[in-house]
Design a protein around this motif. Structure first.
Motif, PDB file in Angstrom:
ATOM      1  N   ARG A  14     134.895  -8.517  88.305  1.00  0.00           N
ATOM      2  CA  ARG A  14     133.444  -8.302  88.447  1.00  0.00           C
ATOM      3  C   ARG A  14     132.691  -8.764  87.196  1.00  0.00           C
ATOM      4  NH1 ARG A  14     135.701  -3.272  87.535  1.00  0.00           N
ATOM      5  NH2 ARG A  14     134.986  -2.166  85.664  1.00  0.00           N
ATOM      6  N   ASP A  15     133.349  -8.724  86.045  1.00  0.00           N
ATOM      7  CA  ASP A  15     132.699  -9.154  84.813  1.00  0.00           C
ATOM      8  C   ASP A  15     132.530 -10.669  84.799  1.00  0.00           C
ATOM      9  OD1 ASP A  15     132.626  -6.491  83.664  1.00  0.00           O
ATOM     10  OD2 ASP A  15     134.796  -6.707  83.405  1.00  0.00           O
ATOM     11  N   TYR A  16     133.532 -11.393  85.266  1.00  0.00           N
ATOM     12  CA  TYR A  16     133.394 -12.844  85.394  1.00  0.00           C
ATOM     13  C   TYR A  16     132.327 -13.173  86.435  1.00  0.00           C
ATOM     14  CZ  TYR A  16     137.705 -13.300  82.697  1.00  0.00           C
ATOM     15  OH  TYR A  16     138.655 -13.239  81.698  1.00  0.00           O
ATOM     16  N   GLU A  17     132.273 -12.370  87.480  1.00  0.00           N
ATOM     17  CA  GLU A  17     131.293 -12.614  88.544  1.00  0.00           C
ATOM     18  C   GLU A  17     129.872 -12.489  88.008  1.00  0.00           C
ATOM     19  OE1 GLU A  17     130.268 -13.921  92.133  1.00  0.00           O
ATOM     20  OE2 GLU A  17     132.353 -13.544  91.546  1.00  0.00           O
ATOM     21  N   ARG A  18     129.624 -11.517  87.148  1.00  0.00           N
ATOM     22  CA  ARG A  18     128.288 -11.362  86.562  1.00  0.00           C
ATOM     23  C   ARG A  18     127.925 -12.556  85.692  1.00  0.00           C
ATOM     24  NH1 ARG A  18     127.543  -5.372  84.190  1.00  0.00           N
ATOM     25  NH2 ARG A  18     129.752  -5.612  83.686  1.00  0.00           N
ATOM     26  N   ALA A  19     128.893 -13.017  84.902  1.00  0.00           N
ATOM     27  CA  ALA A  19     128.630 -14.190  84.069  1.00  0.00           C
ATOM     28  C   ALA A  19     128.320 -15.414  84.929  1.00  0.00           C
ATOM     29  CB  ALA A  19     129.834 -14.470  83.166  1.00  0.00           C
ATOM     30  N   LEU A  20     129.064 -15.585  85.996  1.00  0.00           N
ATOM     31  CA  LEU A  20     128.829 -16.719  86.886  1.00  0.00           C
ATOM     32  C   LEU A  20     127.478 -16.595  87.598  1.00  0.00           C
ATOM     33  CD1 LEU A  20     132.395 -17.174  88.427  1.00  0.00           C
ATOM     34  CD2 LEU A  20     131.243 -18.658  86.767  1.00  0.00           C
ATOM     35  N   THR A  21     127.078 -15.372  87.891  1.00  0.00           N
ATOM     36  CA  THR A  21     125.772 -15.155  88.532  1.00  0.00           C
ATOM     37  C   THR A  21     124.646 -15.651  87.624  1.00  0.00           C
ATOM     38  OG1 THR A  21     126.556 -13.249  89.802  1.00  0.00           O
ATOM     39  CG2 THR A  21     124.181 -13.415  89.418  1.00  0.00           C
ATOM     40  N   VAL A  22     124.752 -15.329  86.335  1.00  0.00           N
ATOM     41  CA  VAL A  22     123.736 -15.797  85.381  1.00  0.00           C
ATOM     42  C   VAL A  22     123.732 -17.318  85.321  1.00  0.00           C
ATOM     43  CG1 VAL A  22     123.053 -15.825  82.961  1.00  0.00           C
ATOM     44  CG2 VAL A  22     123.823 -13.692  84.016  1.00  0.00           C
ATOM     45  N   LEU A  23     124.900 -17.917  85.233  1.00  0.00           N
ATOM     46  CA  LEU A  23     124.985 -19.375  85.145  1.00  0.00           C
ATOM     47  C   LEU A  23     124.469 -20.041  86.410  1.00  0.00           C
ATOM     48  CD1 LEU A  23     128.457 -19.671  83.407  1.00  0.00           C
ATOM     49  CD2 LEU A  23     126.227 -20.150  82.391  1.00  0.00           C
ATOM     50  N   ASP A  24     124.755 -19.464  87.563  1.00  0.00           N
ATOM     51  CA  ASP A  24     124.243 -20.018  88.819  1.00  0.00           C
ATOM     52  C   ASP A  24     122.717 -19.988  88.844  1.00  0.00           C
ATOM     53  OD1 ASP A  24     126.764 -20.554  89.747  1.00  0.00           O
ATOM     54  OD2 ASP A  24     126.913 -18.759  91.007  1.00  0.00           O
TER      55      ASP A  24
END
Length: 264
Positions: A14-24
């Motif tokens: 979930r932590d990687y998912e949050r980072a990817l959400t910001v980048l997206d």
């Protein structure tokens, strides 16, 4: 070039998912101005960061020189006090913090060794940050086009606002977002006019010290002048240069002074 990002062992999917959400959210930006707005909104939605600021500057430690940062939450209400009194003592500019910034582009108060925080930075925290009802501080350093830095300040109302996994995710965001920003068109502001000629050596010295971000009290100690005399001289410099306040004067001096190379 920064060293490889050290990912926190506490990071979960979930932590990687949050980072990817910001980048997206920031993948389709077409200007630095768009990046400023979109990135702060993404931090709010993904990490719950409410009190944030995005500064464009020529060096990480010169956040005060941006006359129009993008700000959210409580930051607009305290930015003038920060510029006028506190920025030189910012805990994010201490050696311990700067080492983290150079390594990974991220530094947080929770990561710093308390015994290595200088007394002036402790006063900054007690009398400015904590007094404003903010308990945590984090800073990010982004590469922008034209040699600019994007300095993002994140403040939280609790000391555990951003944990180790969050900071690990933000380190990934900084690395990738710097690459994205590097493809944007350069929009470095045009050179500022040189300060008006005719200042006496003493007034020129005062102008330079204001440009370095020193408070009136520090200028008085460094020059041996009284505080009232420093205030009088600053008023004369403002009148002579046509600046309406010390922030404008600092910007004018910075535009005239040769810039040091930005670290990367």
């Amino acid at each position: 070039m920064r060293c490889a990002v050290t990912v926190s062992p506490d990071m979960q999917p979930r932590d990687y998912e949050r980072a990817l959400t910001v980048l997206d959210r920031c993948a389709a930006i077409d200007s630095v101005e768009c990046l400023q707005e979109e990135f702060l909104e993404a931090l709010g939605s993904a990490y719950g960061c409410v009190h944030t600021a995005f500064f464009r500057t020529d060096a990480f430690t010169r956040t005060h020189a941006d006359p129009a940062p993008v700000m959210n939450g409580r930051i607009p209400g305290i930015i003038d006090e920060y510029r006028d009194r506190w920025f030189a003592d910012d805990v994010m500019f201490t050696p311990d913090s700067m080492a983290r910034i150079r390594r990974a582009g991220v530094s947080a108060l929770s990561q710093l060794e308390p015994r290595r925080v200088p007394p002036t930075a402790s006063v900054y925290l007690d009398r400015f940050v904590f007094r404003a009802g903010l308990e945590s501080v984090c800073a990010l350093d982004l590469d922008l086009p034209g040699g600019e830095r994007g300095v993002v300040g994140i403040f939280g109302e609790t000391r555990d606002h951003l944990g180790a996994a969050d900071l690990g995710g933000l380190a990934i965001v900084v690395r990738q977002l710097s690459a994205i920003a590097g493809r944007l068109p350069s929009t470095v502001p045009p050179p500022r006019p040189a300060p008006a000629v005719g200042l006496s050596p003493r007034l020129a010295e005062i102008a330079e010290l204001v440009g370095r971000g020193l408070t009136n009290a520090r200028i008085a100690r460094q020059t041996g002048l009284t505080l009232d005399t420093v205030k009088k001289y600053i008023g004369q410099v403002l009148a002579h240069t046509g600046c309406s306040n010390r922030t404008e004067l600092a910007l004018l001096v910075a535009g005239h002074r040769p810039q040091a190379p930005a670290h990367g």
